[in-house]
Design a protein around this motif. Structure first.
Motif, PDB file in Angstrom:
ATOM      1  N   HIS A   1     -31.201  68.429  59.734  1.00 50.52           N
ATOM      2  CA  HIS A   1     -29.886  68.697  60.514  1.00 50.52           C
ATOM      3  C   HIS A   1     -29.212  67.771  60.604  1.00 50.52           C
ATOM      4  CE1 HIS A   1     -27.422  71.586  62.547  1.00 50.52           C
ATOM      5  NE2 HIS A   1     -27.315  70.635  63.661  1.00 50.52           N
ATOM      6  N   TYR A   2     -27.768  67.872  60.036  1.00 50.09           N
ATOM      7  CA  TYR A   2     -27.063  66.616  60.086  1.00 50.09           C
ATOM      8  C   TYR A   2     -26.077  66.848  61.476  1.00 50.09           C
ATOM      9  CZ  TYR A   2     -28.312  65.324  55.544  1.00 50.09           C
ATOM     10  OH  TYR A   2     -28.944  64.966  54.657  1.00 50.09           O
ATOM     11  N   LEU A   3     -26.244  65.822  62.350  1.00 47.28           N
ATOM     12  CA  LEU A   3     -25.230  65.949  63.637  1.00 47.28           C
ATOM     13  C   LEU A   3     -23.975  65.271  63.579  1.00 47.28           C
ATOM     14  CD1 LEU A   3     -28.242  64.411  65.848  1.00 47.28           C
ATOM     15  CD2 LEU A   3     -27.634  66.980  65.499  1.00 47.28           C
ATOM     16  N   LYS A   4     -22.979  65.784  64.425  1.00 48.83           N
ATOM     17  CA  LYS A   4     -21.459  65.320  64.238  1.00 48.83           C
ATOM     18  C   LYS A   4     -21.345  64.409  65.480  1.00 48.83           C
ATOM     19  CE  LYS A   4     -19.742  69.415  62.004  1.00 48.83           C
ATOM     20  NZ  LYS A   4     -18.654  70.558  62.113  1.00 48.83           N
ATOM     21  N   PRO A   5     -20.645  63.381  65.190  1.00 47.55           N
ATOM     22  CA  PRO A   5     -20.086  63.006  63.944  1.00 47.55           C
ATOM     23  C   PRO A   5     -20.880  62.125  63.067  1.00 47.55           C
ATOM     24  CG  PRO A   5     -19.381  61.388  65.815  1.00 47.55           C
ATOM     25  CD  PRO A   5     -20.482  62.401  66.371  1.00 47.55           C
ATOM     26  N   VAL A   6     -22.096  61.545  63.608  1.00 45.94           N
ATOM     27  CA  VAL A   6     -23.203  61.111  62.710  1.00 45.94           C
ATOM     28  C   VAL A   6     -24.407  61.173  63.068  1.00 45.94           C
ATOM     29  CG1 VAL A   6     -22.827  58.613  64.017  1.00 45.94           C
ATOM     30  CG2 VAL A   6     -23.385  58.671  61.666  1.00 45.94           C
ATOM     31  N   GLY A   7     -25.431  61.070  62.244  1.00 46.18           N
ATOM     32  CA  GLY A   7     -26.827  61.193  62.520  1.00 46.18           C
ATOM     33  C   GLY A   7     -27.316  62.331  62.050  1.00 46.18           C
ATOM     34  N   VAL A   8     -28.703  62.327  61.933  1.00 45.09           N
ATOM     35  CA  VAL A   8     -29.536  63.288  61.360  1.00 45.09           C
ATOM     36  C   VAL A   8     -30.821  63.692  62.119  1.00 45.09           C
ATOM     37  CG1 VAL A   8     -30.575  61.936  59.669  1.00 45.09           C
ATOM     38  CG2 VAL A   8     -30.319  64.347  59.129  1.00 45.09           C
ATOM     39  N   VAL A   9     -31.409  64.811  62.323  1.00 45.64           N
ATOM     40  CA  VAL A   9     -32.665  64.984  62.862  1.00 45.64           C
ATOM     41  C   VAL A   9     -33.488  65.644  61.835  1.00 45.64           C
ATOM     42  CG1 VAL A   9     -34.005  66.341  64.519  1.00 45.64           C
ATOM     43  CG2 VAL A   9     -31.784  65.377  65.227  1.00 45.64           C
ATOM     44  N   SER A  10     -34.614  65.057  61.246  1.00 43.72           N
ATOM     45  CA  SER A  10     -35.577  65.643  60.354  1.00 43.72           C
ATOM     46  C   SER A  10     -36.868  65.712  60.641  1.00 43.72           C
ATOM     47  CB  SER A  10     -35.235  64.932  58.878  1.00 43.72           C
ATOM     48  OG  SER A  10     -35.553  63.531  59.080  1.00 43.72           O
ATOM     49  N   ALA A  11     -37.668  66.705  60.008  1.00 50.23           N
ATOM     50  CA  ALA A  11     -38.982  66.831  60.372  1.00 50.23           C
ATOM     51  C   ALA A  11     -39.749  67.298  58.913  1.00 50.23           C
ATOM     52  CB  ALA A  11     -39.284  67.781  61.222  1.00 50.23           C
ATOM     53  N   GLY A  12     -40.921  66.821  58.655  1.00 49.60           N
ATOM     54  CA  GLY A  12     -41.459  67.138  57.245  1.00 49.60           C
ATOM     55  C   GLY A  12     -42.924  67.081  57.454  1.00 49.60           C
ATOM     56  N   VAL A  13     -43.652  67.922  56.475  1.00 51.22           N
ATOM     57  CA  VAL A  13     -45.195  67.730  56.263  1.00 51.22           C
ATOM     58  C   VAL A  13     -45.321  67.757  54.917  1.00 51.22           C
ATOM     59  CG1 VAL A  13     -45.674  69.225  58.632  1.00 51.22           C
ATOM     60  CG2 VAL A  13     -45.263  70.293  56.283  1.00 51.22           C
ATOM     61  N   PHE A  14     -46.557  66.815  54.695  1.00 53.64           N
ATOM     62  CA  PHE A  14     -46.909  67.018  53.301  1.00 53.64           C
ATOM     63  C   PHE A  14     -48.633  67.115  53.003  1.00 53.64           C
ATOM     64  CE2 PHE A  14     -47.654  62.631  54.872  1.00 53.64           C
ATOM     65  CZ  PHE A  14     -48.585  62.304  54.461  1.00 53.64           C
ATOM     66  N   TYR A  15     -48.732  67.446  51.803  1.00 53.25           N
ATOM     67  CA  TYR A  15     -50.324  67.423  51.498  1.00 53.25           C
ATOM     68  C   TYR A  15     -50.178  66.710  50.059  1.00 53.25           C
ATOM     69  CZ  TYR A  15     -54.511  69.264  49.470  1.00 53.25           C
ATOM     70  OH  TYR A  15     -55.729  69.517  48.758  1.00 53.25           O
ATOM     71  N   LYS A  16     -51.394  65.978  50.134  1.00 55.22           N
ATOM     72  CA  LYS A  16     -51.704  65.170  48.856  1.00 55.22           C
ATOM     73  C   LYS A  16     -53.285  65.474  48.487  1.00 55.22           C
ATOM     74  CE  LYS A  16     -49.355  61.304  48.484  1.00 55.22           C
ATOM     75  NZ  LYS A  16     -48.702  60.398  47.320  1.00 55.22           N
ATOM     76  N   HIS A  17     -53.395  65.646  47.136  1.00 57.25           N
ATOM     77  CA  HIS A  17     -54.959  65.731  46.898  1.00 57.25           C
ATOM     78  C   HIS A  17     -55.037  64.719  45.695  1.00 57.25           C
ATOM     79  CE1 HIS A  17     -58.576  67.656  45.278  1.00 57.25           C
ATOM     80  NE2 HIS A  17     -58.113  67.454  44.164  1.00 57.25           N
ATOM     81  N   LEU A  18     -55.695  63.845  45.850  1.00 56.44           N
ATOM     82  CA  LEU A  18     -56.110  62.665  45.058  1.00 56.44           C
ATOM     83  C   LEU A  18     -57.166  62.848  44.145  1.00 56.44           C
ATOM     84  CD1 LEU A  18     -55.847  60.062  47.686  1.00 56.44           C
ATOM     85  CD2 LEU A  18     -54.023  60.656  46.198  1.00 56.44           C
TER      86      LEU A  18
END
Length: 137
Positions: free
Chosen positions: A119-136
């Protein structure tokens, strides 16, 4: 690879890459007597090769003009350390050890799943969150 704009909010990026690696090595087996006297050097040669298909599929959905949801499924690879694949033989009689290079080492491959919200904030900045899965493998 293709860029698909499926309406004003959905972007799809599918693609595939194929990587082929070919290796020709000549290493050495250096032989020493227990007292350290050089006895001789013998060449050790080998040839190896492998190919890997690396598909990827990415989605970006613009939930609002300031909020994106992203999803990706990808396949990646990590090659072995170069030195570990060179054929060599090193023997240390004092420490009772032998080190040997292995030209048959293959890359580590992985299937990856990533989910991210930003989510981009005004006038500048961003809040982000993520998850990942990796199978080696």
């Amino acid at each position: 690879m293709a860029e698909i704009y499926a309406g004003p909010k959905l972007f799809i990026l599918p693609g595939i890459r194929y990587e082929y690696t070919s290796e020709d090595f000549v290493g050495r087996n250096v032989r020493f007597a227990p007292n350290g006297t050089w006895l001789g050097t013998d060449p050790i040669g080998t040839t190896a090769g492998y190919g890997v298909a690396l598909p990827g599929f990415h989605l970006k959905y613009a939930a609002t003009p300031a909020t994106n949801l992203r999803f990706a499924i990808t396949r990646t690879l990590a090659r072995p350390n170069y030195y570990d694949t060179v054929p060599y033989r090193a023997q240390d009689d004092n420490a009772n050890t032998v080190a040997i290079g292995n030209a048959d080492l293959r890359p580590t491959t992985s299937w990856n799943v990533d989910v991210l919200a930003e989510h981009y904030l005004k006038p500048v900045g961003v809040v982000s969150a993520g998850v990942f899965y990796k199978h080696l493998t």
